[in-house]
Enzyme design. Structure first.
Site, PDB file in Angstrom:
ATOM      1  N   HIS A  96       0.751  -1.055   0.078  1.00 19.99           N
ATOM      2  CA  HIS A  96       0.003   0.048  -0.073  1.00 19.99           C
ATOM      3  C   HIS A  96       0.692   1.315   0.140  1.00 19.99           C
ATOM      4  O   HIS A  96       1.883   1.299   0.660  1.00 19.99           O
ATOM      5  CB  HIS A  96      -1.018  -0.171   1.350  1.00 19.99           C
ATOM      6  CG  HIS A  96      -0.320   0.082   2.536  1.00 19.99           C
ATOM      7  ND1 HIS A  96      -0.325   1.165   3.213  1.00 19.99           N
ATOM      8  CD2 HIS A  96      -0.002  -0.902   3.363  1.00 19.99           C
ATOM      9  CE1 HIS A  96       0.248   0.978   4.378  1.00 19.99           C
ATOM     10  NE2 HIS A  96       0.484  -0.423   4.479  1.00 19.99           N
ATOM     11  N   ASP A  98      -0.559   4.348   0.603  1.00 20.74           N
ATOM     12  CA  ASP A  98      -0.875   5.170   1.837  1.00 20.74           C
ATOM     13  C   ASP A  98      -0.306   5.273   3.093  1.00 20.74           C
ATOM     14  O   ASP A  98       0.369   4.266   3.263  1.00 20.74           O
ATOM     15  CB  ASP A  98      -2.511   5.223   1.748  1.00 20.74           C
ATOM     16  CG  ASP A  98      -2.896   3.813   2.403  1.00 20.74           C
ATOM     17  OD1 ASP A  98      -2.297   2.656   2.284  1.00 20.74           O
ATOM     18  OD2 ASP A  98      -3.854   4.074   3.374  1.00 20.74           O
ATOM     19  N   GLU A 163      -5.295   1.205   2.757  1.00 24.74           N
ATOM     20  CA  GLU A 163      -5.099   0.332   3.858  1.00 24.74           C
ATOM     21  C   GLU A 163      -5.360   0.903   5.301  1.00 24.74           C
ATOM     22  O   GLU A 163      -5.636   0.165   6.000  1.00 24.74           O
ATOM     23  CB  GLU A 163      -3.427  -0.116   3.592  1.00 24.74           C
ATOM     24  CG  GLU A 163      -3.293  -1.636   4.383  1.00 24.74           C
ATOM     25  CD  GLU A 163      -2.724  -1.561   5.811  1.00 24.74           C
ATOM     26  OE1 GLU A 163      -2.848  -2.355   6.578  1.00 24.74           O
ATOM     27  OE2 GLU A 163      -2.326  -0.268   6.372  1.00 24.74           O
ATOM     28  N   GLU A 164      -4.675   2.415   5.373  1.00 25.44           N
ATOM     29  CA  GLU A 164      -4.912   2.852   6.608  1.00 25.44           C
ATOM     30  C   GLU A 164      -6.304   3.285   6.952  1.00 25.44           C
ATOM     31  O   GLU A 164      -6.376   3.882   8.299  1.00 25.44           O
ATOM     32  CB  GLU A 164      -3.726   4.001   6.649  1.00 25.44           C
ATOM     33  CG  GLU A 164      -2.197   3.657   6.452  1.00 25.44           C
ATOM     34  CD  GLU A 164      -1.677   2.645   7.456  1.00 25.44           C
ATOM     35  OE1 GLU A 164      -2.395   2.294   8.550  1.00 25.44           O
ATOM     36  OE2 GLU A 164      -0.517   2.233   7.382  1.00 25.44           O
ATOM     37  N   ASP A 190       5.026  -5.965   5.049  1.00 23.03           N
ATOM     38  CA  ASP A 190       4.504  -5.029   5.910  1.00 23.03           C
ATOM     39  C   ASP A 190       4.381  -5.414   7.400  1.00 23.03           C
ATOM     40  O   ASP A 190       3.614  -4.929   8.153  1.00 23.03           O
ATOM     41  CB  ASP A 190       2.951  -4.882   5.318  1.00 23.03           C
ATOM     42  CG  ASP A 190       2.556  -3.241   5.774  1.00 23.03           C
ATOM     43  OD1 ASP A 190       3.285  -2.506   6.425  1.00 23.03           O
ATOM     44  OD2 ASP A 190       1.194  -3.215   5.799  1.00 23.03           O
ATOM     45  N   HIS A 223     -23.789  25.425  31.124  1.00 22.43           N
ATOM     46  CA  HIS A 223     -23.040  26.060  32.573  1.00 22.43           C
ATOM     47  C   HIS A 223     -23.133  24.752  33.395  1.00 22.43           C
ATOM     48  O   HIS A 223     -24.309  24.395  33.720  1.00 22.43           O
ATOM     49  CB  HIS A 223     -23.723  27.329  32.823  1.00 22.43           C
ATOM     50  CG  HIS A 223     -22.945  28.135  34.054  1.00 22.43           C
ATOM     51  ND1 HIS A 223     -22.655  27.297  35.550  1.00 22.43           N
ATOM     52  CD2 HIS A 223     -22.407  29.136  34.284  1.00 22.43           C
ATOM     53  CE1 HIS A 223     -22.140  27.998  36.130  1.00 22.43           C
ATOM     54  NE2 HIS A 223     -22.032  29.175  35.543  1.00 22.43           N
ATOM     55  N   THR A 325     -16.229  25.744  33.198  1.00 23.30           N
ATOM     56  CA  THR A 325     -17.154  24.934  33.890  1.00 23.30           C
ATOM     57  C   THR A 325     -18.532  24.632  32.982  1.00 23.30           C
ATOM     58  O   THR A 325     -19.409  25.356  33.054  1.00 23.30           O
ATOM     59  CB  THR A 325     -17.767  25.830  35.108  1.00 23.30           C
ATOM     60  OG1 THR A 325     -17.898  27.135  34.628  1.00 23.30           O
ATOM     61  CG2 THR A 325     -16.419  25.871  36.105  1.00 23.30           C
ATOM     62  N   ARG A 338      -8.355  -5.433  19.106  1.00 19.93           N
ATOM     63  CA  ARG A 338      -7.598  -6.428  18.232  1.00 19.93           C
ATOM     64  C   ARG A 338      -8.004  -7.954  18.446  1.00 19.93           C
ATOM     65  O   ARG A 338      -8.239  -8.188  19.438  1.00 19.93           O
ATOM     66  CB  ARG A 338      -6.020  -6.392  18.777  1.00 19.93           C
ATOM     67  CG  ARG A 338      -5.301  -4.905  18.548  1.00 19.93           C
ATOM     68  CD  ARG A 338      -4.968  -4.870  17.004  1.00 19.93           C
ATOM     69  NE  ARG A 338      -4.544  -3.485  16.725  1.00 19.93           N
ATOM     70  CZ  ARG A 338      -4.166  -2.863  15.566  1.00 19.93           C
ATOM     71  NH1 ARG A 338      -4.193  -3.993  14.611  1.00 19.93           N
ATOM     72  NH2 ARG A 338      -3.697  -1.931  15.341  1.00 19.93           N
TER      73      ARG A 338
END
Lengths: 465, 465
Positions: A96, A98, A163-164, A190, A223, A325, A338
């Site tokens: 890749h 990219d 790919e990314e 890779d 607020h 605040t 993963r």
């Protein structure tokens, strides 16, 4: 199986000599590619993405391979083929062009898109992931074509630009072009070596399921004195939901999350235990006070073969100096799991959604975005292709590679398996401290050159005698 | 107690006539002040802070009050006094010329520092908090001086520039100048009416304890595939620590946090229950799907008289578009507790620190910054000063004010009590939907004008017969 290196000895020697003679040219060409900030995640870099694709197309074409730029709904693919070795097997080379975003910019020691040589390393975003590694195959083919005039096997190139960001366009292209892409082997560079001087063949990768959660409360920031206590603060709701995805033992609380996790086999645990690994040096290199992770597993097992839940980004409310605040109108997080064999990212999404629905407090609205995903993979290292790859690495690096898994994800490996029915040879030239996805990404110039030689050897090793 | 309005009838009429005759001038002067982006939290606005202080100094001096700009270690104070009424009581008027940051900028319908009249409201950052409200007292004094030639009582002004950042310089000044600042009454206009047409006198405020938590892991962002599972992710640690500050019932888990909370008295709960309050309209105005809060309390009680834990800002890792698979090096949050009588912000800090130490997982380093704090207050509404304030409001607004608390914090009230031994009259001219601290902050022009009249009446009401 007999090594074929001897048979192609003379041509391969010519190729390796050619590589030696052109190392400066090959490095300069890589630098030219590295200078293009082809960040696929950021729309403002779309013109750079196209420039990078054009560069790869032209560079590959100059080797003598027939190349086409394939338009997709997203970033273009570069497809090339040289089929002049009838009767010989076909190798599909994936890579890749990219790269990851370069931020945080202030931590780079040299500009992220100006390749800079320091201590024998090329520092640049994309140096190792994946421009530098991908480029070794282009240069190996170039050396064969320019010195011998032909390749010992048939070759197809598939170089993508999403790919990314886990783009869906590659999968669509592969699914619609299975005949065109048909091959006997696939190779991807890779991944990393196990350590400096210890090259590796990777037989397993983790998968990925990446999400973004946005929690919305009031129409605008309020607020916190006037409204605090009367409404659910979306930032509080967000941290409550995210924290609830793990129990106090650190286990992920999504029902069924672990159901499809294949346990580590005994031989794998034994193999990993034999690899040199200095926990203290690893800890110090990262800069954490201590390593930490799932009970019952070594650090190597945690990184290679166990699923994770990591928050990748947090945002919401006031982030500038000093106090403000407010109850923020919205808060969000990017987070990912993963995955390991045989978890399926598609199955994670509905289970996660159901769990978040349980965890969400009343008074806010939330939305889950699915960014990208990919299956984990684990292949058989005893196949002829793996054996050929092992010999090619041994020839180029001067040492037999060790057998490892890696913790990262390369979704295309699963895609090649699903659609082309081929296992992928994961031949990584990088190092574990190459800072991919981090500031000061690097790639050793010597590994770039050894990678070109190993790829050239692989073409010879895969040729049938 | 006899009303003194009758005694000062003729002079007060002259004053009120003067106010009517100069409404355009007074409004234009306020607009000039509002155009100065005196954001105290952001260092790049330091020159604007000084310009605002100089403006207030000059404007107050022009009324005939003796004024000095007091340099501090931070932003300057404006101190003024007129002591020409011997034998009469002295009123200390407090206000602040600094404002909250204007972001998020894209939600403003007109530029945040260009006062814009729409539907009878002045839209501008600081319109109600506190430039517009504070300015009513300057103009009331101006009207007395320009029409009658003197004030009926002695007056001291203390206008600061660090209210929105909880700066310590005001407290140092007050502590070191108790004789100079000695007074019989104090007044602050930095609160709201109960509703349009329903002016209020505020007898209680919540306190504040504001913190920032930073959690650090690896030296730099890391690839979540290569390192995920082997180290503690600081963003995961952060959400775990923040979520752990509340239990599954929503109660704050800091040991001793509730020890000093004074329960609501029966008369207060009865009083609040009688106030008109439309839950659905309140919910819809905010734009949340439902109201939510501590069990056992009404929405009004939750807002006025119960402590809170609100995350004000979250940050860490990748926040730009698309996915990025990193373990961030650091993550952080700004968060605060609204406190109620008799909780002490000083006592909260060590207890919070101890609780965070329990909640922090191994493998990360964390740091707690203390941004600002202030005690809650609750004063006796039966005192003569309160009665005078009530009459002044009734005269200016045409209706007797209701007795309320507010959920916000005005730390200076506790400071005046501690050092000058005086309770503060909280006479607010704002409305609850004025968007203070939010985009599109506003202040009704009519309330600005009624505020000037009420302040003018207060000076008369406080004079002894």
């Amino acid at each position: 199986m007999q090594t074929t290196a001897t048979m192609t000895g003379h041509p391969l020697e010519m190729v390796l000599d050619h590589i030696d003679a052109h190392r400066d040219t090959y490095r300069d060409e890589l630098f030219e590619l590295l200078r293009i900030p082809s960040v696929s995640a950021q729309p403002n870099h779309a013109p750079d993405i196209r420039r990078a694709a054009e560069f790869v197309r032209a560079n590959l074409e100059a080797t003598g391979v027939a190349v086409q730029l394939v338009e997709t709904a997203g970033h273009p693919l570069v497809y090339g083929e040289w089929l002049g070795a009838p009767g010989q097997p076909t190798l599909l080379i994936y890579g890749h062009y990219d790269v990851q975003p370069p931020d945080p910019l202030d931590q780079w020691l040299s500009p992220p898109f100006e390749p800079t040589l320091r201590d024998g390393n090329i520092y640049c975003r994309g140096a190792t992931d994946d421009k530098g590694q991908m480029f070794t195959h282009l240069k190996a083919v170039d050396a064969w074509m320019k010195s011998v005039g032909k390749l010992p096997i048939n070759v197809k190139f598939l170089i993508e630009g999403e790919e990314e960001v886990g783009g869906a366009n590659l999968e669509r292209y592969v699914a619609e072009n299975t005949a065109k892409l048909a091959c006997d082997y696939a190779v991807i560079s890779d991944t990393s070596q196990y350590a400096p001087g210890l090259p590796a063949l990777t037989y397993g990768l983790r998968g990925l399921a990446y999400f973004e959660l946005r929690v919305r409360g009031p129409r605008q920031d309020l607020h916190s004195g006037i409204y605090g206590g009367a409404i659910t603060n979306p930032a509080n709701a967000l941290v409550q939901m995210l924290a609830g995805l793990r129990d106090d033992q650190g286990r992920i609380t999504i029902p069924g999350f672990y159901d499809d996790v294949r346990p580590l086999e005994d031989w794998e645990r034994a193999e990993y235990a034999q690899l040199p690994f200095d926990e203290n040096a690893f800890r110090d290199a990262i800069g954490v006070p201590s390593l930490a992770g799932e009970a019952g597993y070594t650090t190597t097992e945690r990184r290679w073969a166990r699923p994770t839940f990591d928050i990748n980004g947090l945002f919401g409310g006031y982030q500038l100096p000093g106090p403000k605040t407010i109850i923020p109108a919205e808060a969000g997080a990017k987070f990912s799991f993963r995955l390991v064999p045989d978890q399926d990212p598609e199955a994670i999404t509905p289970r996660l959604r159901a769990r978040l629905a349980e965890l969400a407090p009343p008074g806010v609205v939330w939305e889950l975005l699915v960014h990208s995903g990919g299956k984990a993979c684990r292949v058989d290292p005893r196949t002829p292709g793996f054996q050929a790859a092992s010999r090619a690495i041994e020839r180029a690096f001067g040492i037999k590679p060790v057998l490892i898994r890696e913790g990262g994800s390369i979704p295309v490996v699963g895609l090649i398996k699903d659609h082309l029915k081929v296992d992928t040879l994961l031949m990584g030239w990088g190092q574990n401290d190459d800072n991919l996805h981090s500031p000061n990404e690097k790639f050793a110039l010597a590994d770039f050159e050894r990678g070109i030689r190993a790829s050239a050897c692989l073409l010879a090793e895969l040729a049938t005698s």
